[in-house]
Design a protein around this motif. Structure first.
Motif, mmCIF file in Angstrom:
data_model
loop_
_atom_site.group_PDB
_atom_site.id
_atom_site.type_symbol
_atom_site.label_atom_id
_atom_site.label_comp_id
_atom_site.label_asym_id
_atom_site.label_seq_id
_atom_site.Cartn_x
_atom_site.Cartn_y
_atom_site.Cartn_z
ATOM 1 N N GLU A 1 2.473 6.284 -7.132
ATOM 2 C CA GLU A 1 1.383 7.094 -7.701
ATOM 3 C C GLU A 1 1.718 8.578 -7.575
ATOM 4 O O GLU A 1 1.403 9.358 -8.477
ATOM 5 C CB GLU A 1 0.057 6.777 -7.003
ATOM 6 C CG GLU A 1 -0.543 5.473 -7.465
ATOM 7 C CD GLU A 1 -1.855 5.116 -6.779
ATOM 8 O OE1 GLU A 1 -2.663 4.401 -7.402
ATOM 9 O OE2 GLU A 1 -2.083 5.538 -5.619
ATOM 10 N N GLU A 2 2.372 8.973 -6.488
ATOM 11 C CA GLU A 2 2.779 10.368 -6.315
ATOM 12 C C GLU A 2 3.778 10.786 -7.385
ATOM 13 O O GLU A 2 3.762 11.914 -7.856
ATOM 14 C CB GLU A 2 3.366 10.595 -4.916
ATOM 15 C CG GLU A 2 3.642 12.035 -4.582
ATOM 16 C CD GLU A 2 2.378 12.891 -4.450
ATOM 17 O OE1 GLU A 2 2.453 14.097 -4.748
ATOM 18 O OE2 GLU A 2 1.320 12.370 -4.053
ATOM 19 N N SER B 1 6.251 -6.242 -5.315
ATOM 20 C CA SER B 1 5.881 -7.520 -4.717
ATOM 21 C C SER B 1 6.035 -7.465 -3.207
ATOM 22 O O SER B 1 7.046 -6.972 -2.708
ATOM 23 C CB SER B 1 6.777 -8.652 -5.234
ATOM 24 O OG SER B 1 6.700 -8.756 -6.629
ATOM 25 N N GLN B 2 5.038 -7.978 -2.509
ATOM 26 C CA GLN B 2 5.109 -8.142 -1.062
ATOM 27 C C GLN B 2 4.956 -9.634 -0.788
ATOM 28 O O GLN B 2 3.894 -10.207 -1.035
ATOM 29 C CB GLN B 2 4.002 -7.350 -0.368
ATOM 30 C CG GLN B 2 4.024 -7.494 1.144
ATOM 31 C CD GLN B 2 2.902 -6.699 1.811
ATOM 32 O OE1 GLN B 2 2.176 -5.955 1.172
ATOM 33 N NE2 GLN B 2 2.768 -6.882 3.097
ATOM 34 N N PHE B 3 6.023 -10.266 -0.284
ATOM 35 C CA PHE B 3 6.001 -11.705 -0.030
ATOM 36 C C PHE B 3 5.388 -11.998 1.331
ATOM 37 O O PHE B 3 5.759 -11.407 2.332
ATOM 38 C CB PHE B 3 7.408 -12.300 -0.106
ATOM 39 C CG PHE B 3 7.834 -12.578 -1.514
ATOM 40 C CD1 PHE B 3 7.670 -13.836 -2.070
ATOM 41 C CD2 PHE B 3 8.373 -11.569 -2.292
ATOM 42 C CE1 PHE B 3 8.039 -14.091 -3.380
ATOM 43 C CE2 PHE B 3 8.741 -11.809 -3.607
ATOM 44 C CZ PHE B 3 8.580 -13.069 -4.153
ATOM 45 N N HIS B 4 4.433 -12.929 1.332
ATOM 46 C CA HIS B 4 3.841 -13.418 2.570
ATOM 47 C C HIS B 4 4.561 -14.693 3.002
ATOM 48 O O HIS B 4 4.826 -14.881 4.187
ATOM 49 C CB HIS B 4 2.341 -13.648 2.397
ATOM 50 C CG HIS B 4 1.605 -12.394 2.017
ATOM 51 N ND1 HIS B 4 1.330 -11.392 2.914
ATOM 52 C CD2 HIS B 4 1.119 -11.965 0.823
ATOM 53 C CE1 HIS B 4 0.695 -10.407 2.300
ATOM 54 N NE2 HIS B 4 0.565 -10.733 1.027
ATOM 55 N N THR B 5 4.831 -15.590 2.031
ATOM 56 C CA THR B 5 5.649 -16.779 2.276
ATOM 57 C C THR B 5 6.459 -17.051 1.016
ATOM 58 O O THR B 5 5.939 -16.842 -0.086
ATOM 59 C CB THR B 5 4.791 -18.027 2.598
ATOM 60 O OG1 THR B 5 3.872 -18.258 1.527
ATOM 61 C CG2 THR B 5 4.057 -17.898 3.901
ATOM 62 N N GLY C 1 -2.880 -3.061 -11.994
ATOM 63 C CA GLY C 1 -3.543 -4.234 -11.452
ATOM 64 C C GLY C 1 -2.835 -4.716 -10.201
ATOM 65 O O GLY C 1 -1.674 -4.394 -9.955
ATOM 66 N N ARG C 2 -3.574 -5.494 -9.410
ATOM 67 C CA ARG C 2 -3.053 -6.016 -8.142
ATOM 68 C C ARG C 2 -3.636 -7.402 -7.960
ATOM 69 O O ARG C 2 -4.824 -7.613 -8.199
ATOM 70 C CB ARG C 2 -3.495 -5.072 -7.033
ATOM 71 C CG ARG C 2 -2.929 -5.374 -5.673
ATOM 72 C CD ARG C 2 -3.264 -4.248 -4.715
ATOM 73 N NE ARG C 2 -2.801 -4.575 -3.379
ATOM 74 C CZ ARG C 2 -2.713 -3.694 -2.401
ATOM 75 N NH1 ARG C 2 -3.053 -2.442 -2.603
ATOM 76 N NH2 ARG C 2 -2.282 -4.069 -1.221
ATOM 77 N N ASP D 1 0.829 -1.212 0.000
ATOM 78 C CA ASP D 1 0.000 0.000 0.000
ATOM 79 C C ASP D 1 0.862 1.260 0.000
ATOM 80 O O ASP D 1 0.602 2.199 -0.761
ATOM 81 C CB ASP D 1 -0.944 0.017 1.200
ATOM 82 C CG ASP D 1 -2.034 -1.048 1.098
ATOM 83 O OD1 ASP D 1 -2.405 -1.434 -0.038
ATOM 84 O OD2 ASP D 1 -2.516 -1.496 2.143
ATOM 85 N N ASN D 2 1.903 1.298 0.853
ATOM 86 C CA ASN D 2 2.777 2.473 0.909
ATOM 87 C C ASN D 2 3.537 2.663 -0.396
ATOM 88 O O ASN D 2 3.701 3.788 -0.873
ATOM 89 C CB ASN D 2 3.770 2.363 2.069
ATOM 90 C CG ASN D 2 3.103 2.522 3.411
ATOM 91 O OD1 ASN D 2 1.962 2.953 3.527
ATOM 92 N ND2 ASN D 2 3.812 2.150 4.458
#
Length: 152
Positions: free
Chosen positions: A27-28, A72-76, A35-36, A20-21
């Motif tokens: 975007e700024e 990319s944000q890794f969860h596992t 897409g997400r 999100d950050n």
């Protein structure tokens, strides 16, 4: 024998702690969220070599539609290394460079989002004004303002 020809570069990928950050920061700068989605499963792990994995990705696109940044944000599995604070001369270090209309205005806007100048805004000959900033999560970002009729 015909040589295989490069068609295009699709994207550059950056792993982040907070999707999100990172989306808000880029975007700024002027990129748009294309897409997400969640990417997981055995097939994804075979591509990356991580085995079973789950990551959320966001594809950001430049206004001209030609360049993309995959966040990319890794969860596992868990992240095992952090190169964000490495100096710009570290082997394998990645930075993205964006051409902007008004570098001073862009730097001021990004500083409101926690960005910091790495050095200074400098002028290269009669062509560009340039700087590096540390953006969201310490990511290294280059900014260039065309002043002499050429693009970076």
């Amino acid at each position: 024998m015909n040589k295989n020809k490069l068609l295009r570069m699709d994207n550059i990928g950056i792993v982040v702690e907070s999707l999100d950050n990172a989306i808000a920061f880029f975007e700024e700068i002027g990129l748009h969220l294309e897409g997400r989605m969640i990417v997981e499963g055995e097939w994804a792990g075979r591509v990356t070599g991580l085995g079973s994995q789950k990551a959320e990705i966001a594809m950001m696109v430049t206004p001209d539609g030609h360049s993309r940044l995959e966040l990319s944000q890794f969860h596992t599995p868990s992240v095992i290394a952090d190169h964000r604070e490495a100096p710009v001369n570290a082997l394998g270090y990645l930075r993205a460079m964006f051409t902007v209309e008004d570098i001073d205005e862009m730097v001021a806007r990004l500083m409101k989002h926690g960005a910091q100048l790495v050095g200074e805004v400098v002028q290269f000959e009669d062509s560009y004004r340039l700087c590096y900033i540390r953006g969201t999560e310490g990511l290294l970002i280059g900014l260039a303002e065309e002043i002499g009729g050429k693009e970076v």
